[in-house]
Structures are given as structure tokens and as C-alpha cells.
Design an enzyme around this catalytic site. Structure first.
Site, PDB file in Angstrom:
ATOM      1  N   HIS A 257      17.805  93.218  72.516  1.00  0.00           N
ATOM      2  CA  HIS A 257      18.365  93.445  71.087  1.00  0.00           C
ATOM      3  C   HIS A 257      19.690  93.987  71.865  1.00  0.00           C
ATOM      4  CE1 HIS A 257      19.746  94.973  67.343  1.00  0.00           C
ATOM      5  NE2 HIS A 257      19.205  93.791  66.915  1.00  0.00           N
ATOM      6  N   GLU A 315      14.178  88.898  65.613  1.00  0.00           N
ATOM      7  CA  GLU A 315      13.884  87.440  65.316  1.00  0.00           C
ATOM      8  C   GLU A 315      12.686  86.893  65.512  1.00  0.00           C
ATOM      9  OE1 GLU A 315      16.992  85.464  67.786  1.00  0.00           O
ATOM     10  OE2 GLU A 315      18.861  86.144  66.975  1.00  0.00           O
TER      11      GLU A 315
END
Length: 378
Positions: A257, A315
Site C-alpha cells: 500500500h 483489497e
């Protein structure tokens, strides 16, 4: 150009707003929502409670919560023109995000002069209806009318299928919506604040935010993370398949991320929510497979990309949880918008209170002192 001479590409590192809504600490892996650690809020609050909290700075009383739920229920039905637009979008095979973007512009039809908080309730209520109704239309089915006896999360699941969902599934979606409701000054939130800072209206701000979310560099793609799990199929194949992807230079979807340098706290919360939901009303074999894939991926990434500390991001468990709820991949991002809309509106309220136009500077890098050449001489 470098940051040393006052230019920061993408405004990276620039503080453009002060907010009481959320705090993101990427190094600690911490997300605070209106004073609550994410895990404490997301797993316990209803979506209505979280929305009320963001808009009012405190949790509602029972009376206030009942009134707020009823108001959202009353605003859920779509104006005829919005439904007509969705029918036409379905005929044109528009994507769900395109349909949401187009329909968002009609959200306050007949209520354009309403007070800000009334308009905000209309927007939150109807974004969920748009997403669910359009999904039905894409499946060749008639839109399902909202059920006023159900809460926001339960009604959204109901409008997708026509079946009243189990408590376990409702809690799973509540936790997801709470988890994604706000996340600092991301692209879509910034877009909403920029628009409302011009003294434009809330619907325009939300339509702009949806447009920003539609871009793949922001909205992301949770679906591919689950595709990898299905491709692997069994825990015994995880290492070989993932190693082959890394050797081929492929990115492992659902890991790493831009902000979080440790495990994404949203992945922590959604992973726990997924386990609870799958155990109560789902396929535990799929959950166990996903856990095995996650553990193997994190271990291999540590070896293949040492020092990067690539951990599970939001996700991965978004895909697992939403799939477990029976949602198709193409409405994962629109469902994200169902939750994030409440946060966008909270930022709009802050920006309205701040009352200042957002107007950053630019630096001209073109040529100077050009000579004009008549058309016949060019």
C-alpha cells in the site's frame, strides 16, 4: 522539479486541510475514525451510527438513531427520471461506476433547495439504491424497491436479491461500510472538498468524488486479489503459483500500500469480519484458502522484495468479504462508494464550515516571448 523549490508533484506531503474525521498513520498501521480506533468502531456500529458520528461529532442517542434511520428509509426511493436514466444506461451497457456517476447528478431532484443535512441524507440513501437497482437492471431484472423496515446495510443486500439477509451477512456489510467510510484526504475526498469550497452544492461535490473514485489509480481493483485465490484453488498450490508470479515480475494483488508500511488496519478489521461471517453463513473452506494464500504471499514477498515490508492491504479482504456476501466483482467499487459517500459528505460539512476556497498555485514551465506568426505564414 524537486520539492526543494516549492513544487510537490501530486501535492505529496502537502497538508491541505485539518480534519476531525479520520487520522491515518501509515508507519504504525493506524486508522482513527472520529476518535475511535477503526477496529472498535467498525465491528460494533451500524452504518447509520457511523454516519451520524461523522456528521455530528458524537454517537446518536436511541431516539436520534431511530429518527435518522427512518429519514434514510424515507429518502431511498429514486425519482422516476433517475430510474429512467438507469434503464437507458443498462441498454447502453454502461459500467456500474459510469451509471452511478451519471445518476448521482439527479440525486437531489425535487429537493435542490433543501438544507445541507437533508440533502446529505438524500444522497446517502439514494446512492445505495442506485447501485442496487442498476445491478438488477444489468441482470435483466426489474429493480427491487427498498424495504423501509430494514437498516441501510440490510436494505442494500435486500435490493440486490429480494431476500432479507441473515444477521451475519448484515454485520459483515456493516463492518465493511464502516471500514471504508473515511480515509484521510484521498483523491475523491479532496475532489469533494475542492468542489464544495467554491460554494457549489453537495450533489456536485459527490458527483465529482464519484468521478475521482472511478479512476483505477484511486478506486483500485479488489476483484483480482480474489481471482488469485481462485486460481490457486488449494493451499498446497499457493507457494508454487505465487512464486511463479513473482519470478515473472507480476504484482501480487492485495498486497502493499502506498500509505501503509505495515499491515493495513482495514485488512485486519475486514479479515476478522470475514471469518465471523463465513463461519456463521458462508463457505469456510474459501476463507481458510484465502488465509493460507495471504500467509504464503506475505512470506514470499519478504524474501523476494526484502526491506519493502509488503503486507496485506484492504483489497484482499474486501474481495473475500464482498464475494462472500454474494456481490459480483463489477459492483465492488460502487459498493465502496455506498460507504464512502458518508465520509465525503462529512468532509464537505467541514469545508463549508472552514469557508475558504481551495486554490493552489502552479508554476509555468512553457516558453516565453513568442513572436506571432500570421496564419498565411505558418
Amino acid at each position: 522539479m524537486s520539492k526543494n523549490n516549492g513544487f510537490s508533484p501530486g501535492l505529496e506531503g502537502i497538508v491541505a486541510a485539518e480534519t476531525e474525521l479520520s487520522h491515518v498513520d501509515g508507519l504504525k498501521g493506524e486508522l482513527i475514525i472520529a476518535g475511535f480506533p477503526l477496529a472498535r468502531l467498525a465491528a460494533n456500529a451500524t452504518f447509520e451510527e457511523t454516519t451520524f458520528l461523522l456528521w455530528n461529532g458524537r454517537l446518536p442517542t436511541q431516539t436520534e438513531l431511530d429518527k435518522f434511520k427512518q429519514e434514510l428509509a424515507d429518502y431511498r426511493p429514486l425519482p422516476p427520471v433517475t430510474l429512467n436514466l438507469l434503464h437507458e444506461a443498462a441498454k447502453a451497457n454502461s459500467t456500474p461506476m459510469d451509471a452511478l456517476r451519471m445518476a448521482a447528478a439527479t440525486l437531489d431532484l425535487g429537493n435542490s433547495d433543501a438544507a445541507h443535512h437533508t440533502t446529505a441524507k438524500i444522497i446517502v440513501a439514494r446512492v445505495a439504491t442506485i447501485v442496487a437497482n442498476y445491478h438488477c437492471l444489468q441482470q435483466g431484472k426489474a429493480p427491487i424497491a427498498p424495504n423501509p423496515s430494514l437498516g441501510h446495510a440490510a436494505n442494500f443486500l435486500y435490493m440486490l436479491t429480494g431476500d432479507v439477509p441473515s444477521n451475519a451477512r448484515v454485520r459483515g456489510l456493516e463492518t465493511y461500510l464502516n471500514t471504508v467510510v473515511d480515509h484521510g484526504l484521498n483523491a475523491s475526498t479532496f475532489a469533494a472538498r475542492v468542489i464544495v469550497a467554491t460554494q457549489s452544492d453537495l450533489v456536485s461535490a459527490i458527483a465529482g468524488a464519484i468521478g475521482a473514485l472511478k479512476g483505477p489509480l484511486h478506486g483500485g481493483a479488489p476483484g483480482p486479489a480474489l481471482d488469485t485465490v481462485f486460481e490457486i484453488g488449494s493451499a498446497e498450490r499457493a507457494e508454487a503459483v505465487l512464486q511463479a508470479k513473482l519470478d515473472a515480475g507480476e504484482r501480487l494483488m492485495g498486497f502493499g500500500h502506498r500509505v501503509y508500511k505495515v499491515r493495513d488496519p482495514r485488512a485486519e478489521v475486514l479479515g476478522a469480519a470475514a471469518e465471523k461471517m463465513f463461519r456463521a453463513d458462508g463457505d469456510m473452506a474459501l476463507y481458510e484458502l484465502a488465509k493460507s494464500v495471504e500467509e504464503t504471499a506475505v512470506r514470499l514477498l519478504a524474501i523476494h522484495k526484502p526491506g519493502r515490508n509488503l503486507q496485506t492491504n484492504v483489497e484482499f479482504y474486501t474481495a473475500l468479504l464482498l464475494h462472500g456476501l454474494g456481490l459480483d466483482t463489477d459492483i465492488f467499487t460502487p459498493t465502496f462508494a455506498v460507504g464512502r459517500t458518508a465520509g465525503w459528505l462529512a468532509h464537505c460539512f467541514e469545508q463549508i464550515e472552514y469557508g475558504r476556497l481551495i486554490r493552489p498555485q502552479s508554476r509555468y514551465t512553457g516558453t516565453l516571448d513568442r513572436a506571432w506568426m500570421p496564419l498565411e505564414e505558418r
